[in-house]
Each structure stands twice: as structure tokens, then as C-alpha cells.
Design a protein around this motif. Sequence first.
Motif, PDB file in Angstrom:
ATOM      1  N   ASP A 187       0.838  -1.201   0.000  1.00 54.53           N
ATOM      2  CA  ASP A 187       0.000   0.000   0.000  1.00 54.53           C
ATOM      3  C   ASP A 187       0.871   1.248   0.000  1.00 54.53           C
ATOM      4  OD1 ASP A 187      -2.453  -1.188  -0.098  1.00 54.53           O
ATOM      5  OD2 ASP A 187      -2.895  -0.983   2.036  1.00 54.53           O
ATOM      6  N   SER A 188       1.897   1.232   0.830  1.00 52.25           N
ATOM      7  CA  SER A 188       2.803   2.379   0.906  1.00 52.25           C
ATOM      8  C   SER A 188       3.459   2.645  -0.435  1.00 52.25           C
ATOM      9  CB  SER A 188       3.872   2.123   1.975  1.00 52.25           C
ATOM     10  OG  SER A 188       4.823   3.161   2.001  1.00 52.25           O
ATOM     11  N   LEU A 189       3.851   1.579  -1.122  1.00 49.37           N
ATOM     12  CA  LEU A 189       4.518   1.715  -2.412  1.00 49.37           C
ATOM     13  C   LEU A 189       3.578   2.258  -3.475  1.00 49.37           C
ATOM     14  CD1 LEU A 189       7.005   1.210  -4.208  1.00 49.37           C
ATOM     15  CD2 LEU A 189       6.180  -1.131  -4.551  1.00 49.37           C
ATOM     16  N   GLN A 190       2.374   1.743  -3.536  1.00 46.96           N
ATOM     17  CA  GLN A 190       1.450   2.162  -4.586  1.00 46.96           C
ATOM     18  C   GLN A 190       0.730   3.458  -4.259  1.00 46.96           C
ATOM     19  OE1 GLN A 190      -1.951  -0.393  -5.522  1.00 46.96           O
ATOM     20  NE2 GLN A 190      -1.706   0.158  -7.678  1.00 46.96           N
ATOM     21  N   LEU A 191       0.228   3.582  -3.045  1.00 43.45           N
ATOM     22  CA  LEU A 191      -0.586   4.738  -2.681  1.00 43.45           C
ATOM     23  C   LEU A 191       0.235   5.907  -2.176  1.00 43.45           C
ATOM     24  CD1 LEU A 191      -3.508   2.861  -0.913  1.00 43.45           C
ATOM     25  CD2 LEU A 191      -3.399   3.678  -3.275  1.00 43.45           C
ATOM     26  N   GLN A 192       1.524   5.661  -1.899  1.00 40.22           N
ATOM     27  CA  GLN A 192       2.459   6.712  -1.478  1.00 40.22           C
ATOM     28  C   GLN A 192       1.976   7.439  -0.233  1.00 40.22           C
ATOM     29  OE1 GLN A 192       2.134   7.636  -5.729  1.00 40.22           O
ATOM     30  NE2 GLN A 192       4.195   8.497  -5.565  1.00 40.22           N
ATOM     31  N   CYS A 193       1.411   6.674   0.703  1.00 38.02           N
ATOM     32  CA  CYS A 193       0.973   7.236   1.974  1.00 38.02           C
ATOM     33  C   CYS A 193       2.133   7.214   2.968  1.00 38.02           C
ATOM     34  CB  CYS A 193      -0.229   6.467   2.520  1.00 38.02           C
ATOM     35  SG  CYS A 193      -0.169   4.690   2.251  1.00 38.02           S
ATOM     36  N   ASP A 194       2.172   8.198   3.844  1.00 40.65           N
ATOM     37  CA  ASP A 194       3.307   8.376   4.738  1.00 40.65           C
ATOM     38  C   ASP A 194       3.197   7.494   5.971  1.00 40.65           C
ATOM     39  OD1 ASP A 194       4.478  10.357   3.136  1.00 40.65           O
ATOM     40  OD2 ASP A 194       3.183  11.901   4.000  1.00 40.65           O
ATOM     41  N   CYS A 195       4.332   6.967   6.383  1.00 41.02           N
ATOM     42  CA  CYS A 195       4.429   6.216   7.632  1.00 41.02           C
ATOM     43  C   CYS A 195       5.754   6.563   8.313  1.00 41.02           C
ATOM     44  CB  CYS A 195       4.324   4.717   7.381  1.00 41.02           C
ATOM     45  SG  CYS A 195       4.541   3.713   8.875  1.00 41.02           S
ATOM     46  N   VAL A 196       6.861   6.170   7.691  1.00 37.29           N
ATOM     47  CA  VAL A 196       8.188   6.448   8.237  1.00 37.29           C
ATOM     48  C   VAL A 196       8.621   7.856   7.835  1.00 37.29           C
ATOM     49  CG1 VAL A 196      10.613   5.756   8.220  1.00 37.29           C
ATOM     50  CG2 VAL A 196       8.815   4.012   8.144  1.00 37.29           C
ATOM     51  N   MET A 197       9.222   8.575   8.768  1.00 36.40           N
ATOM     52  CA  MET A 197       9.781   9.891   8.469  1.00 36.40           C
ATOM     53  C   MET A 197      11.277   9.745   8.201  1.00 36.40           C
ATOM     54  SD  MET A 197       7.835  12.318  11.265  1.00 36.40           S
ATOM     55  CE  MET A 197       7.984  11.211  12.669  1.00 36.40           C
ATOM     56  N   GLY A 198      11.731  10.305   7.089  1.00 35.64           N
ATOM     57  CA  GLY A 198      13.140  10.174   6.730  1.00 35.64           C
ATOM     58  C   GLY A 198      13.994  11.363   7.107  1.00 35.64           C
ATOM     59  N   ALA A 199      13.388  12.421   7.656  1.00 36.31           N
ATOM     60  CA  ALA A 199      14.147  13.645   7.929  1.00 36.31           C
ATOM     61  C   ALA A 199      15.124  13.494   9.082  1.00 36.31           C
ATOM     62  CB  ALA A 199      13.188  14.797   8.226  1.00 36.31           C
ATOM     63  N   LEU A 200      14.871  12.522   9.968  1.00 39.81           N
ATOM     64  CA  LEU A 200      15.721  12.315  11.141  1.00 39.81           C
ATOM     65  C   LEU A 200      15.788  10.829  11.442  1.00 39.81           C
ATOM     66  CD1 LEU A 200      17.188  14.209  13.269  1.00 39.81           C
ATOM     67  CD2 LEU A 200      15.281  13.658  14.777  1.00 39.81           C
ATOM     68  N   LEU A 201      16.982  10.363  11.754  1.00 39.14           N
ATOM     69  CA  LEU A 201      17.186   8.947  12.060  1.00 39.14           C
ATOM     70  C   LEU A 201      18.394   8.839  12.973  1.00 39.14           C
ATOM     71  CD1 LEU A 201      16.231   5.993  11.139  1.00 39.14           C
ATOM     72  CD2 LEU A 201      18.213   6.073   9.628  1.00 39.14           C
ATOM     73  N   CYS A 202      18.273   8.113  14.079  1.00 43.87           N
ATOM     74  CA  CYS A 202      19.374   7.961  15.040  1.00 43.87           C
ATOM     75  C   CYS A 202      19.817   6.498  15.071  1.00 43.87           C
ATOM     76  CB  CYS A 202      18.939   8.416  16.423  1.00 43.87           C
ATOM     77  SG  CYS A 202      18.561  10.187  16.504  1.00 43.87           S
ATOM     78  N   VAL A 203      21.105   6.288  14.851  1.00 52.09           N
ATOM     79  CA  VAL A 203      21.639   4.940  14.671  1.00 52.09           C
ATOM     80  C   VAL A 203      22.909   4.760  15.492  1.00 52.09           C
ATOM     81  CG1 VAL A 203      22.371   3.228  12.961  1.00 52.09           C
ATOM     82  CG2 VAL A 203      20.805   5.066  12.290  1.00 52.09           C
ATOM     83  N   PRO A 204      23.050   3.655  16.227  1.00 56.85           N
ATOM     84  CA  PRO A 204      24.340   3.363  16.850  1.00 56.85           C
ATOM     85  C   PRO A 204      25.408   3.231  15.761  1.00 56.85           C
ATOM     86  CG  PRO A 204      22.613   1.928  17.712  1.00 56.85           C
ATOM     87  CD  PRO A 204      22.040   2.627  16.526  1.00 56.85           C
ATOM     88  N   SER A 205      26.580   3.770  16.013  1.00 60.86           N
ATOM     89  CA  SER A 205      27.606   3.783  14.966  1.00 60.86           C
ATOM     90  C   SER A 205      27.956   2.378  14.484  1.00 60.86           C
ATOM     91  CB  SER A 205      28.867   4.503  15.459  1.00 60.86           C
ATOM     92  OG  SER A 205      29.350   3.915  16.660  1.00 60.86           O
ATOM     93  N   ASN A 206      27.799   1.366  15.346  1.00 67.16           N
ATOM     94  CA  ASN A 206      28.135   0.003  14.941  1.00 67.16           C
ATOM     95  C   ASN A 206      27.062  -0.636  14.059  1.00 67.16           C
ATOM     96  OD1 ASN A 206      26.395  -0.126  17.252  1.00 67.16           O
ATOM     97  ND2 ASN A 206      26.947  -2.270  17.521  1.00 67.16           N
ATOM     98  N   LEU A 207      25.914   0.051  13.878  1.00 67.85           N
ATOM     99  CA  LEU A 207      24.855  -0.487  13.018  1.00 67.85           C
ATOM    100  C   LEU A 207      24.677   0.306  11.725  1.00 67.85           C
ATOM    101  CD1 LEU A 207      21.983  -1.484  15.506  1.00 67.85           C
ATOM    102  CD2 LEU A 207      23.513  -3.001  14.227  1.00 67.85           C
TER     103      LEU A 207
END
Length: 314
Positions: A187-207
Motif C-alpha cells: 500500500d505504501s509503495l502504490q498509494l504513497q501514503c506516509d508512515c516512516v519519516m526520513g528527515a531524522l534517524l538515530c543509529v548506533p555507529s556500529n549499526l
Amino acid sequence: MIEKGITLITAFFDIGRGNIENQSLRRSDEEYFTYFEHWARMQNMLIVYTEGRYADSVIQIRKKFGLEDRTKVVVVDNIFEMEPDLFQKMCRIEQNSQFKKFRYFENAYSNTARYTYIMLMKYWCMKDSCEKDLVGTETVAWIDFGFDHGGNAYLKSDEFSFLWEYSFSEKINLFCLNNPDEMLGADSLQLQCDCVMGALLCVPSNLVKTLWILVRESMEALISLDCIDDDQQLLLMAYKRRPELFEVHISDWFMPIKEYGGGHLTVKDKTNANSGWKRKMKILLKSPKCLFGGDGMKPFARRCIERARRCYSA
């Protein structure tokens, strides 16, 4: 030696928004640097990937706030040389009219190869910075160069003059508008509805490297379906594949910084706010005839409109 804290990573590459026909999406280089200056007061170490012609502008903005010594610029004059085979595959899909007809918004910017490639390369920049030992903290945070669009959510630019700190978990911290477990990836792929925000993401450096592998493989998977999409879809797919690596935080656009360590930031009152785009979608989706025409809709059209209602009426 790895220290506690958050290193910010961002990037600015020309994605062609200065020349696109849709004026609501048009952004000049000058606008993007205005957006950057809005939050560039943050006192964390900042790593910026950009073309050589923009490097001095980045340094001058950080210097204005006395932060040039906490700024590293990595010059990449041709980001498309990093994954050339992948980019060429994406370009071929962009030319496929059937792909665009499959998508709900036929002329969406996320249907273009140049844009979706650069959105993917956010996570290459994060990986590259760790591989080059530019990161000296336990946590790496991606923040979009145009974060908050110059004041879309945060009213006072000067309040960004703080050291952002927060004890995030040792997982990939994903910020979402709603529960990704309840979102069907198709659904996300076809309908292009928002779920995940890509503007901010926090990741441990080892991942960070693991994340890059996951999102790159997600793009390869889309390509195998004759599709492409931007970072929101790629992160959703990465989460679906390896949910044990992620911690999901439900939030709103640009709000995670305030909710996780930046409580002093002043935000706009959204009590009575209603997105014009979303409001129009709700009106449109009340009438199947507007989208598909006639009462004799085929079963596929009926399924599409019902899925669209669920996605856009929330």
C-alpha cells in the motif's frame, strides 16, 4: 576513542528542484541554505556531504555561530559515481510509463531516479563517515539539510543553539507517523501514503553499515519489481525485513528533536492546523467516481479506493 553523544550527518546535492514544473515543490539552492541556517546552530559535531562548489557556504554558515571547528565537510562532486549501475537501473525504471501508472501520484517527485537515488545515498553518507573514522560518538543521527523547511514546525531559530543529547537505545531508532506493523508495504509503495519519516534517524555507529546494506538491498528489491521509491519506503522495507534491529518512535513531522532531548524548542500550535493536502485528499476520496469514473468500476479499482480511504482518512 568512541564517546557518548550524537554526531549529526547531513548532505546537500542538487536534486533538480530548482527547475521542476510543480511550483509547490520547487526549491532553489538559496532556499535550501536558508533552511540549513535555521538549524545549523546545533552544537553537535556536524558532518556535511556536498559538492565542492557548496563547501564554503556550509563552513561560512557554521562559522557565523562559532561552530566551524565542529564541522567537517566531505566533498563528493559526483554522488552518482558512487553507485553508477544502480542509478542506471533506476533511470530506466523512471522512463517506464507502467511504473508511473501503478503509482497513485503519477507525477510524484519520488518517481524520479535522481531524487530517489540521492535519498538512498543518505545512508551511504552515514556509512562512509563511519568507515573514514569521522564519527567519534556512539550515536550517529541523520538530519535532512532542509530540516523543518526554515520554520515549518519550530518558531525560533536561535533555540537550536544547544547541544543535542539523548540516551537512545542501542537499536536503529526509527521515527514514524504511525505503527509500521499496521502498514502494508505494498500500500505504501502504490498509494504513497506516509508512515516512516526520513528527515531524522538515530543509529548506533556500529549499526550504520548494516542499515546501509538493508536500504540498498531494499532498493534492489524494488528495482526487481520495476519500481523505485524514496527513503521513507526504503526504511519501511528495512524495518519489515529486520524489525529486531529497530526501535520505533511514533511522532509527528520534525517533532523527534523536541520530544527526545530538545524540550525547550518552541513549536507552532497545531491544535487547529489541518494539512491542505490531506484535507483535499479526504474530500477527493469520498467520491470513487472522481478517481476511476463511472459506476462500473472493476474489482481492482474498488480495492484501490478502499485501501486509499484507509490510508488517507486517518
